[in-house]
Structures are given as structure tokens and as C-alpha cells.
Design an enzyme around this catalytic site. Structure first.
Site, PDB file in Angstrom:
ATOM      1  CB  SER A 276     -38.331 -36.143   2.788  1.00 54.24           C
ATOM      2  OG  SER A 276     -38.951 -36.944   1.810  1.00 54.24           O
TER       3      SER A 276
ATOM      4  CG  ASP B 263     -29.280 -34.910  11.953  1.00 47.98           C
ATOM      5  OD1 ASP B 263     -28.140 -35.290  11.648  1.00 47.98           O
ATOM      6  OD2 ASP B 263     -29.493 -33.927  12.691  1.00 47.98           O
TER       7      ASP B 263
ATOM      8  CG  HIS C 204     -23.995 -33.454   4.445  1.00 45.09           C
ATOM      9  ND1 HIS C 204     -23.098 -32.407   4.524  1.00 45.09           N
ATOM     10  CD2 HIS C 204     -25.084 -33.065   5.174  1.00 45.09           C
ATOM     11  CE1 HIS C 204     -23.615 -31.447   5.268  1.00 45.09           C
ATOM     12  NE2 HIS C 204     -24.815 -31.820   5.682  1.00 45.09           N
TER      13      HIS C 204
END
Length: 340
Positions: free
Chosen positions: A309, A122, A198
Site C-alpha cells: 500500500s 520499505d 514503524h
């Protein structure tokens, strides 16, 4: 006041210079004093130490009665959607660290199967496009060196960096196939975002490079302010190959993000006092028993941050590769980044 005394007190005076009303310390300029720049002042903050302290605080178990008010305040401040969380009950999370690294319901992030590269997390798209002149944009108009970011090319025996032509630029050393271009994409994870990341495509990870670095904030405003911010900060560079050649994913640390975890890499320890700034540590996943490296499937769990981050993708692809993005847009893990 003598000049040596002013030099010794430069940092405290600089802090006062920026806090007090404009011109309050102007008389000091008559004896040769100049304030330290805001950038230099910010770089002097011990962000690694503060981040380690924050990490330890996050691991302190909260009393059962305190969990709901603390997490509710965080949810309200950063707009967290707990309906997507695998466990919605706030009392389940024993400490802030567990809450930051909460998992999602399986159906919350369907992985797009129509496009070759998906978003690994995200976040917000800061920049994307072709890499030109060995410079990459961290935000619009502010660039950093590709070689400084990834580090020098390793030996030709290392499969993560292909053999270089005799007199090619660093960009050309990464492009392994004729007709391909080098592309990049920068994704900023805000504190309220899902903190796991991911695999963005089907690829094989053959090498890890860890840069200890600083832990400055990587929010878009700071990225506009500090040139080569991503090159200063601690980061973990994973490099390897996909079906079109070179592929890399870099997890960039930030203030209070001293922990970058790669699930298959147990030897990685970030924000550790034993590392010195300016150095880097290499590790190859290609061994005598494993000559291929670590195979990753698109959408497979790869790692996690503590808090928020930035992730930077740098990869080669044919010239007809197209991003399905707009700068500044919000994106979620599993959504399309681009395809051929």
C-alpha cells in the site's frame, strides 16, 4: 435500440467498447450513447468486497506440500529477498497472510540515528517536499486536497489538531510554531516489500481518524490516472506531535489491502461492511488517565498492511529541514528521510 435501453446497458456496453477493436461500437453514437469513462468504470468495481474475499482466501491454511511452490512463485514474481526474513523456511508460513506479514531479522534494517526522520517502511518514494497552497502531490503533477485527505479539523480540545488562527488556511491550522513549514513524503509499498511499518521519529500519537473509503490500486500508474486517489481510498490517519510540532502518519489502503492494523489500537477494524463510504470515525488516545497519548520511539513497530500500500507523512518542521531523497528512489525501513 431505444435510448432508455442503451442507458440500462451502459456498463456492459462500455466494457465491450474498451475491449473490442477501436470503432466497433461507434455506430451507437448515432443514437446518443457515450461510453462511461475508464476512471468511472474502475471506480464502480466492488473493490471492498473483493478485498474482503481476498483477505479470507489469504487466511486459508495451505497444505504443507503446497507452501513451497506457492510462495516460491510469489517470491519470483515480486523479487522478495527471503534471506532478510526472520524465518526463511517457507513451510513455516501456514497461509498467504502470514507470509505477507513476515518479520525481518533484527539486523536486516538498522535504524539511522543521525537523522530526525527515518523511513517508516520499505518502498518507493513517490513524492516529497513542502506543502503549498493546501495541495499535496500524490505523484508529480497530480495533487489532492490536504483537508480532504486528513479530514476537517476537530475541536480545539483535541490535541492532534492545534487551535486554528481566526482566518487561516487549513495548512496554517496545522503549523503550530512561527517559522515552521509543513512537509510531506509519500512512500509506495509494492507487493514484494516488507509489509510492516514503524515509527518514523520520536513522537506522541494523540488521535486516530479512520476513513472507510474505496480500495483502489495505489500503484504509481494508477496514482497518475485518478486525481485525489488517496482521498478516495480507505485510510487510517494517526496525528500527534513531535519536538517540532504537528506530525501525522497515514496508512492508505489499496486493492486486496483491506487489512490495516495498528498494533496499539485494538478498536480499529478496517474494510468492515458496517462502515459507509464518505464517513469517518474518530478516536482519541488522550483520556483522563492518559493525558499524553501514545508515545512512539523512532523505529518502534507501529502497524502492518496485508500485501502492499502507501504511507503518507505530513508534518511541520523548521525551514532548514532537508530531505535526503530523490523522487522514484527505493528506500528501506530505517534509512534517513530527512533532518535539520
Amino acid at each position: 435500440m431505444s435510448r432508455p435501453a442503451l442507458k440500462l446497458r451502459s456498463w456492459p456496453l462500455t466494457v465491450l467498447y474498451y475491449l473490442l477493436p477501436f470503432g466497433a461500437l461507434r455506430p451507437l453514437s448515432r443514437v446518443g450513447w457515450r461510453p462511461v469513462s475508464r476512471v468511472a468504470l474502475y471506480k464502480s468495481v466492488p473493490t471492498r468486497l473483493l478485498s474482503r474475499a481476498w483477505g479470507r482466501l489469504n487466511q486459508v491454511e495451505l497444505p504443507h506440500w503446497l507452501r513451497r511452490p506457492v510462495y516460491s512463485l510469489y517470491i519470483w514474481t515480486f523479487g522478495v529477498n527471503m534471506k532478510e526474513a526472520a524465518v526463511e523456511d517457507l513451510h513455516h508460513y501456514r497461509n498467504l497472510s502470514e507470509f505477507f506479514r513476515r518479520k525481518l531479522k533484527p539486523q536486516a534494517r538498522p535504524v539511522c540515528g543521525l537523522h530526525s526522520v527515518i523511513s517508516p517502511s520499505d518502498g518507493k518514494i513517490l513524492n516529497f517536499g513542502q506543502v503549498k497552497n493546501c495541495e499535496v502531490e500524490q505523484v508529480k503533477g497530480v495533487t489532492y486536497s490536504l483537508e480532504s485527505f486528513l479530514g476537517p479539523r476537530t475541536s480545539t480540545d483535541d490535541l492532534s489538531f492545534p487551535p486554528a488562527p481566526p482566518c487561516g488556511s487549513f495548512r496554517n491550522q496545522l503549523v503550530t510554531r512561527e517559522g515552521n513549514e509543513l512537509y510531506h513524503c509519500v512512500i509506495y509499498l509494492a507487493p514484494g516489500d516488507y509489509h510492516c511499518f514503524h515509527s518514523p521519529t520520536d513522537w506522541t500519537v494523540s488521535h486516530r481518524r479512520h476513513f472507510p473509503g474505496s480500495l483502489m490500486s495505489v500503484n504509481p500508474g494508477m496514482a497518475r490516472w485518478i486525481k485525489e486517489l488517496f482521498c478516495h481510498n480507505e485510510r487510517v490517519v494517526l496525528t500527534g506531535d513531535w519536538k517540532h510540532g504537528f506530525f501525522s502518519l497515514t496508512a492508505v489502503g489499496a486493492t486486496n489491502v483491506g487489512s490495516i492494523r495498528i498494533y496499539f489500537d485494538r478498536d480499529l477494524h478496517t474494510n468492515s461492511p458496517r462502515y459507509s463510504k464518505g464517513s469517518y470515525n474518530d478516536f482519541s488516545f488522550v483520556t483522563h488517565t492518559n493525558k499524553e497519548g501514545i508515545p512512539m520511539r523512532k523505529g518502534e513497530h507501529l502497524g502492518e498492511f496485508n500485501l502492499g500500500s502507501t504511507i503518507v507523512l505530513i508534518f511541520e518542521a523548521p525551514k532548514d529541514f532537508n530531505f535526503k531523497l530523490k523522487a522514484g528512489q527505493k528506500i528501506r525501513f530505517g534509512e534517513a528521510l530527512g533532518s535539520l
